[in-house]
Design a protein around this motif. Structure first.
Motif, short mmCIF file in Angstrom:
data_model
loop_
_atom_site.label_atom_id
_atom_site.label_comp_id
_atom_site.label_asym_id
_atom_site.label_seq_id
_atom_site.Cartn_x
_atom_site.Cartn_y
_atom_site.Cartn_z
N VAL A 1 7.18 -1.74 23.11
CA VAL A 1 7.65 -0.73 24.05
C VAL A 1 9.17 -0.64 23.94
N ILE A 2 9.67 0.58 23.80
CA ILE A 2 11.11 0.86 23.85
C ILE A 2 11.35 1.79 25.03
N LYS B 1 11.11 6.83 26.33
CA LYS B 1 10.17 5.71 26.27
C LYS B 1 9.21 5.92 25.12
N LEU B 2 8.99 4.86 24.35
CA LEU B 2 8.04 4.88 23.25
C LEU B 2 7.21 3.61 23.30
N GLN B 3 5.91 3.74 23.27
CA GLN B 3 5.05 2.56 23.17
C GLN B 3 3.96 2.81 22.14
N ALA B 4 3.68 1.78 21.35
CA ALA B 4 2.69 1.88 20.28
C ALA B 4 1.91 0.58 20.23
N ASP B 5 0.61 0.71 19.99
CA ASP B 5 -0.28 -0.45 19.91
C ASP B 5 -1.25 -0.27 18.76
N GLY B 6 -1.50 -1.37 18.06
CA GLY B 6 -2.58 -1.44 17.10
C GLY B 6 -3.61 -2.43 17.62
N TYR B 7 -4.89 -2.14 17.42
CA TYR B 7 -5.90 -3.01 18.02
C TYR B 7 -7.15 -3.09 17.14
N GLU C 1 2.41 6.55 22.27
CA GLU C 1 2.80 7.43 23.37
C GLU C 1 4.32 7.48 23.45
N ALA C 2 4.87 8.69 23.64
CA ALA C 2 6.32 8.87 23.76
C ALA C 2 6.59 9.86 24.89
N GLU C 3 7.67 9.62 25.62
CA GLU C 3 8.08 10.54 26.68
C GLU C 3 9.59 10.56 26.78
N ALA C 4 10.12 11.69 27.26
CA ALA C 4 11.57 11.86 27.38
C ALA C 4 11.89 12.83 28.50
N ASP C 5 13.04 12.61 29.16
CA ASP C 5 13.58 13.52 30.17
C ASP C 5 14.97 13.96 29.71
#
Length: 653
Positions: free
Chosen positions: A460-461, A474-480, A515-519
């Motif tokens: 997570v960033i 915000k950026l979050q990435a997961d491998g599973y 998932e990524a999001e920005a304001d």
């Protein structure tokens, strides 16, 4: 909640009011794995009517939607099935021991403040034992009264009219009785014909047209009422609440469009009621305790008058009692432990011939520990489950005992904690439902529970700035990698209309969620927000090498899916666009051209204007869903609506 007033020493007649302060135990919020979340404001901006609509914007979830306003909607997490996903309503799990399916279309967003998704589990250790038992969890938090200084009541009413003759009315009244006691009542009404135009288009393997016609969807009407009452109180170092809930509906069930048949004779009546309560208190700075209880009664009446099938007129009665206690103790400043116990009783009656009348007792005990250091957070837990069934016709069934551990860790390698690396491993299981075990001519009382094992690694960033154009990123990435063993599947017994349930399934799942999001504040007063999510899933059936579908993608799981949300707000005006995409997939176990399903996508747009009229806050929203009028099916032969509209007006005092 605590309202503070400070009187200046030098000015005895001067009173200054401070903003409300929310006091919570620090033991409650020790989460290791971040969640995906949509707040009330974000939900309001989307073209969403139910909780199921909101979940479409979370990565790792697949929604099954059978079409229309009243169509059944269920959700699946990371290809493990809907039975492995726990749905929690204000802290207590929603249950359905009959078939394990929670129809999320029944839960309106009119009174919902937040929807949150956790993969693995909610990683705060101060929780019920059942919270540790699911492969993933969705938490629905309804609105709680919030009063500013001098306020004692709030009133919110809204009305929506849209396509398919939809009329949706809702109201919310909140009242503060004393400084520490408040009440709220929320009610909703929904009526719709469920009629909408659709195109039924099928092609042969050689590319020639097999069917191509336009018709109106029939038997999709719904009439529903919902009422919810709450009482909330504050006590010293704690709080409590009581909730009563009732949902009553009658709906038509629009069947599959096959063999040029456009109508169905199926109807269903649902009466869902429950009462639940919670009490929580911190006895010292180190020890907190919580007690919750719930009683639920569900009645389902199903009728099938289709002349091409055998007539059916069945009524099912479900009862559930649930009680839990959770306790957390802080051994050291950064080290906490918890112990929880859950008791659940389920009973199912019906008017069916030779019904088993099953009863289930479930005992769950969890122990967990969490360490919170500046550079690392860790959490470990173990859940012991003991489950025993009894039937009126067959006596008691063998008991089931399972131990399911989990371990979570999150590392913050850089100062400021703007970067975190995380991983977890977890084992979970789900019991066969009453239908799996005892349904006449289908059930198999010797079924084993399904077992799921999850491995996850991600990062997570997250950065926030007080100045500049970019305010938040915000950026979050997961491998599973997940495995499901002893998967419960239905197989034909050799006679038409007679099936049996067997533990034959094994599935290996590899996936990625991003998932990524920005304001962004483009100029003073103009704020643009964006959110994008993408999911890749490779879910293979590895049950039996002799079968023709060995190592094929399991049904209805697309390899690629995603969504995007973009919004802009300026001086009371808000414009929001959302996009949802599901890639190619297969409708049956064999990945052959006969079962191939084309990708689908939708574009939705909404325009909102908020203004003040005297003391009332008013909002008007125009929605256009499926803007390009795409023809698509989420489930094959269950066509979804083409372009449709809705207008909403709301007033809040």
């Amino acid at each position: 909640m605590l309202a503070l007033m400070v009187t200046a020493q030098n000015e005895a007649d001067s009173v200054q009011h401070l903003d409300e302060v929310v006091v919570t135990s620090k033991l409650t919020f020790r989460e290791v794995i971040p969640s995906q979340q949509l707040s009330g404001e974000q939900l309001e901006r989307l073209s969403t009517h139910s909780v199921a609509d909101a979940l479409r914007y979370f990565s790792g979830l697949q929604l099954k939607d059978y079409g229309g306003v009243g169509g059944i909607k269920t959700v699946n997490i990371r290809s493990m099935g809907s039975h492995h996903l726990g749905i929690y309503y204000d802290g207590i799990e929603l249950g359905n021991a009959q078939n394990g399916q929670i129809d999320l279309g029944q839960f309106s967003l009119d009174n919902v403040e937040e929807v949150t998704l956790y993969n693995g589990q909610k990683s705060a250790i101060f929780q019920t034992a059942s919270d540790f038992g699911n492969a993933g969890s969705v938490y629905i938090r309804t609105r709680r009264p919030h009063f500013n200084y001098g306020e004692n009541h709030h009133l919110k009413i809204s009305a929506k009219y849209g396509s398919s003759d939809m009329v949706r009315l809702s109201g919310l009244y909140e009242h503060r009785l004393t400084e520490n006691l408040s009440t709220s009542v929320s009610a909703g009404f929904l009526n719709a014909s469920g009629k909408y135009k659709f195109r039924y288009h099928r092609v042969n393997i050689d590319g020639s047209t097999a069917w191509d016609t336009t018709a109106v969807r029939q038997n999709g009407d719904i009439h529903a009422e919902r009422i919810e009452a709450n009482m909330l109180g504050n006590i010293q170092q704690g709080y409590w609440y009581l909730k009563g809930y009732l949902y009553n509906s009658e709906r038509g069930i629009p069947g599959a469009i096959v063999n040029n048949v456009w109508r169905r004779g199926e109807r269903q009546w649902d009466l869902n009621t429950f009462a639940q309560g919670q009490w929580q208190k911190s006895f010292t700075d180190r020890f907190s305790s919580r007690v919750m209880a719930k009683y639920a009664y569900y009645r389902t009446h199903y009728v099938n008058n289709d002349s091409t099938q055998l007539p059916v007129d069945n009524t099912y009665y479900q009862q559930e009692f649930y009680a839990t206690t959770s306790n957390v103790y802080e051994i050291l400043r950064n080290w906490s432990v918890s112990l929880s116990y859950d008791l659940r009783w389920n009973k199912l009656n019906a008017n069916s011939y030779q019904f088993a009348y099953p009863t289930r007792w479930s005992h769950l005990v969890s122990a967990a520990t969490a360490i919170d250091c500046p550079k690392v957070k860790m959490q470990g837990s173990i859940l012991a489950s003991y489950i025993k069934d009894h039937t009126r016709t067959g006596g008691s069934q063998p008991s089931v005992t399972r131990w399911t551990p989990a371990f979570f860790v999150s590392v913050y390698p850089l100062s400021g904690r703007w970067l975190s690396l995380r991983t977890f491993v977890k084992k979970s299981f789900r019991m066969p439902t009453f239908n799996d075990l005892y349904y006449t001519d289908v059930g198999n009382a010797a079924l084993k529970p399904e077992t799921a094992t999850q491995y996850d690694a991600g990062l997570v960033i997250s950065k926030t700035w007080t100045n500049g154009i970019i305010r938040h990123v915000k950026l979050q990435a997961d491998g599973y990698y997940n495995t499901v063993r002893d998967k419960i599947v239905a197989y034909p017994k050799g006679q038409q209309f007679r099936w049996t349930m067997l533990n034959l399934g094994r599935v290996h799942i590899t996936g990625t969620d991003v998932e990524a999001e920005a304001d962004v504040e483009v100029m003073k007063g103009l704020v643009v927000t964006g959110r994008v999510q993408y999911t890749y899933q490779d879910a293979r059936d590895v049950t039996d090498p002799a079968t023709p579908y060995y190592r094929d993608q399991i049904p209805y799981i697309p390899w690629h899916s995603g969504s995007a949300i973009i919004g802009a707000s300026y001086h009371g005006w808000s414009l929001h666009y959302s996009f949802i995409y599901a890639g190619e997939r297969y409708s049956e176990q064999e990945n052959i051209i006969y079962n191939h399903v084309q990708p689908w996508y939708t574009n939705d747009i909404s325009l909102m204007y908020a203004f003040q009229y005297h003391k009332a806050k008013c909002k008007a929203t125009l929605e256009v869903n499926n803007l390009l009028s795409q023809d698509y099916d989420v489930i094959v032969n269950y066509p979804m609506p083409k372009r449709n509209y809705a207008l909403t007006l709301s007033i809040e005092y």
